[in-house]
Design a protein around this motif. Structure first.
Motif, mmCIF file in Angstrom:
data_model
loop_
_atom_site.group_PDB
_atom_site.id
_atom_site.type_symbol
_atom_site.label_atom_id
_atom_site.label_comp_id
_atom_site.label_asym_id
_atom_site.label_seq_id
_atom_site.Cartn_x
_atom_site.Cartn_y
_atom_site.Cartn_z
ATOM 1 N N ALA A 63 0.819 -1.239 -0.032
ATOM 2 C CA ALA A 63 -0.030 0.026 0.023
ATOM 3 C C ALA A 63 0.997 1.163 0.095
ATOM 4 O O ALA A 63 2.054 1.371 0.551
ATOM 5 C CB ALA A 63 -0.927 0.007 1.200
ATOM 6 N N ALA A 64 0.356 2.338 -0.625
ATOM 7 C CA ALA A 64 0.945 3.725 -0.754
ATOM 8 C C ALA A 64 1.334 4.142 0.465
ATOM 9 O O ALA A 64 0.389 3.979 1.424
ATOM 10 C CB ALA A 64 0.448 4.264 -1.726
ATOM 11 N N ARG A 65 2.454 4.756 0.630
ATOM 12 C CA ARG A 65 2.590 5.745 1.828
ATOM 13 C C ARG A 65 1.510 6.793 2.243
ATOM 14 O O ARG A 65 0.973 7.580 1.369
ATOM 15 C CB ARG A 65 3.956 6.304 1.981
ATOM 16 N N GLY A 66 1.155 6.802 3.289
ATOM 17 C CA GLY A 66 -0.277 7.874 3.634
ATOM 18 C C GLY A 66 -1.367 7.161 3.354
ATOM 19 O O GLY A 66 -2.410 7.794 3.820
ATOM 20 N N SER A 67 -1.594 5.938 2.688
ATOM 21 C CA SER A 67 -2.909 5.345 2.529
ATOM 22 C C SER A 67 -3.188 4.731 4.215
ATOM 23 O O SER A 67 -2.510 4.353 4.784
ATOM 24 C CB SER A 67 -2.858 4.451 1.587
ATOM 25 N N ARG A 68 -4.362 4.820 4.389
ATOM 26 C CA ARG A 68 -5.220 4.102 5.455
ATOM 27 C C ARG A 68 -5.787 2.767 5.209
ATOM 28 O O ARG A 68 -6.693 2.796 4.328
ATOM 29 C CB ARG A 68 -6.162 4.928 6.277
ATOM 30 N N ARG A 104 4.147 1.198 8.357
ATOM 31 C CA ARG A 104 5.304 1.636 7.506
ATOM 32 C C ARG A 104 4.547 3.022 6.646
ATOM 33 O O ARG A 104 5.312 3.756 6.068
ATOM 34 C CB ARG A 104 5.847 0.533 6.674
ATOM 35 N N THR A 105 3.148 3.013 6.353
ATOM 36 C CA THR A 105 2.486 3.779 5.594
ATOM 37 C C THR A 105 2.611 5.276 6.378
ATOM 38 O O THR A 105 2.026 6.013 5.802
ATOM 39 C CB THR A 105 1.337 3.359 5.068
ATOM 40 N N ALA A 106 2.549 5.287 7.603
ATOM 41 C CA ALA A 106 2.606 6.160 8.347
ATOM 42 C C ALA A 106 3.624 7.256 8.253
ATOM 43 O O ALA A 106 4.739 6.894 7.700
ATOM 44 C CB ALA A 106 2.460 6.103 10.123
ATOM 45 N N ASN A 107 3.533 8.485 8.617
ATOM 46 C CA ASN A 107 4.715 9.458 8.403
ATOM 47 C C ASN A 107 6.139 9.016 9.143
ATOM 48 O O ASN A 107 5.974 8.414 10.125
ATOM 49 C CB ASN A 107 4.337 10.849 8.944
ATOM 50 N N ASN A 108 7.168 9.372 8.466
ATOM 51 C CA ASN A 108 8.349 9.119 9.076
ATOM 52 C C ASN A 108 8.956 7.495 9.486
ATOM 53 O O ASN A 108 9.550 7.263 9.988
ATOM 54 C CB ASN A 108 8.610 10.042 10.261
ATOM 55 N N CYS A 109 8.135 6.788 8.561
ATOM 56 C CA CYS A 109 8.684 5.274 8.878
ATOM 57 C C CYS A 109 9.067 4.782 7.467
ATOM 58 O O CYS A 109 8.682 5.061 6.186
ATOM 59 C CB CYS A 109 7.076 4.570 8.930
ATOM 60 N N PRO A 110 10.435 4.200 7.588
ATOM 61 C CA PRO A 110 11.055 3.805 6.482
ATOM 62 C C PRO A 110 9.981 2.775 5.589
ATOM 63 O O PRO A 110 9.267 1.948 6.159
ATOM 64 C CB PRO A 110 12.124 3.062 6.914
ATOM 65 N N SER A 111 10.149 2.755 4.286
ATOM 66 C CA SER A 111 9.169 1.989 3.433
ATOM 67 C C SER A 111 9.836 0.611 3.545
ATOM 68 O O SER A 111 9.012 -0.170 2.761
ATOM 69 C CB SER A 111 9.323 2.587 2.027
ATOM 70 N N ASP A 112 11.130 0.381 3.856
ATOM 71 C CA ASP A 112 11.464 -0.942 3.736
ATOM 72 C C ASP A 112 11.262 -1.902 5.090
ATOM 73 O O ASP A 112 11.648 -3.205 5.103
ATOM 74 C CB ASP A 112 13.113 -1.132 3.433
ATOM 75 N N VAL A 113 10.508 -1.362 5.906
ATOM 76 C CA VAL A 113 10.059 -2.373 7.015
ATOM 77 C C VAL A 113 8.352 -2.063 7.328
ATOM 78 O O VAL A 113 7.807 -1.345 6.612
ATOM 79 C CB VAL A 113 10.543 -1.838 8.328
ATOM 80 N N THR A 114 7.881 -3.242 7.878
ATOM 81 C CA THR A 114 6.374 -3.158 8.094
ATOM 82 C C THR A 114 6.164 -2.145 9.374
ATOM 83 O O THR A 114 5.191 -1.491 9.137
ATOM 84 C CB THR A 114 5.614 -4.457 8.295
ATOM 85 N N TRP A 115 6.840 -2.362 10.283
ATOM 86 C CA TRP A 115 6.540 -1.570 11.568
ATOM 87 C C TRP A 115 7.898 -0.882 11.824
ATOM 88 O O TRP A 115 8.732 -1.477 11.816
ATOM 89 C CB TRP A 115 5.979 -2.448 12.700
#
Length: 300
Positions: free
Chosen positions: A114-119, A284-295
């Protein structure tokens, strides 16, 4: 919620269920997607079809084969002159206590890319809760109560039963799917402090569409087929890991009784936690979370 909540289990209650009527979920807040609530808040004094539009149906007082997200009405039991619809939803901004390794904990998104910022949708959050055994840090229930005739039914009180109370975990892993959620509208609002010796459903000021205050109102309430009531129940665990249920006392049509409100025959479960000691992770889709990890761990 003993947890995890099973969103597909239903309590058998006499009476035929209404046909399902799934609807697409528009991208707006869940209160604005609840048609009965919008009508009530607008002061419409006409018959209201007791239904839940969008949100996630976890525990009705009647059976249904609908998966979460469907529309369902709850016919009354033979000795009950009113219907009750209960909505318990997966709150995307609520912290969840999960006994799991963050490196292996699944994402609440069905599509892990899922894209960054999506809920994730409410349905996805509920499915994730059941899959990973997530315990919510606050209980949120919406009760829609409506009579089945022009005769008034008096709702005398809402009692809280603590089934089991134990200390909240001292240093748990806490997972937050999204942050920065704003306040939303609320109808008849009641707050329960589950860690108190004798917890009560205490009335609170609510908020209507547009931000106007709804004054706190205590039981008793009167309902009929043209005059429903909608209650928001917020159960706060404080420093306990609590299982609990509600009992709605009523009188009407020459009869009286008590309706047990629980999670498909099981008590709800809600757990607090020691915030300073908790390890807090964001999806990971939340702000300031790297895209290469889930949490990712929230920096201290």
């Amino acid at each position: 919620m003993t947890l995890p909540i099973d969103p597909y289990e239903r309590r058998p209650v006499p009476g035929p269920p209404q046909p399902p009527n799934p609807v697409a979920r528009p991208p707006m807040s869940w209160w604005r997607r609840h048609r009965v609530l919008r009508n009530w808040l607008a002061g419409v004094a006409s018959a209201v079809a007791v239904s839940v539009i969008s949100g996630v149906v976890l525990a009705f007082v009647t059976p249904t084969a609908e998966p979460p997200g469907g529309t369902q009405s709850s016919p009354p039991a033979p000795d009950q002159p009113f219907t009750v619809n209960m909505l318990s939803r997966g709150e995307v901004c609520l912290p969840y206590v999960v006994d799991a390794d963050p490196a292996t904990l699944a994402s609440p998104h069905r599509d892990a890319s899922a894209a960054r910022g999506s809920r994730p949708s409410d349905d996805e959050v509920v499915a994730w809760m059941g899959k990973v055994g997530a315990t919510p840090s606050k209980g949120n229930l919406v009760l829609t109560v409506q009579g089945v005739s022009g005769k008034a039914v008096v709702l005398q009180g809402l009692d809280v039963e603590i089934v089991e109370r134990s200390p909240a975990p001292a240093a748990p892993a806490v997972f937050i799917i999204e942050d920065g959620c704003g306040a939303e509208e609320s109808p008849r609002l009641f707050n329960i402090a589950l860690d108190q010796p004798n917890p009560q459903a205490k009335p609170q000021d609510g908020v209507a569409v547009g931000g106007a205050k709804i004054p706190a109102a205590a039981f008793p309430f009167s309902v009929s087929d043209s005059d429903p009531e909608i209650f928001l129940i917020e159960a706060n665990p404080g420093r306990c890991d609590c299982t609990w249920r509600l009992r709605l006392r009523w009188v009407g049509d020459g009869r009286s009784g008590t309706l047990v409100i629980d999670d498909h025959g099981k008590p709800f479960r809600t757990s607090g936690y020691d915030e300073p000691a908790a390890q807090v992770y964001y999806e990971r889709t939340a702000n300031n979370c790297p895209s290469d990890v889930t949490w990712c761990l929230l920096p201290s």
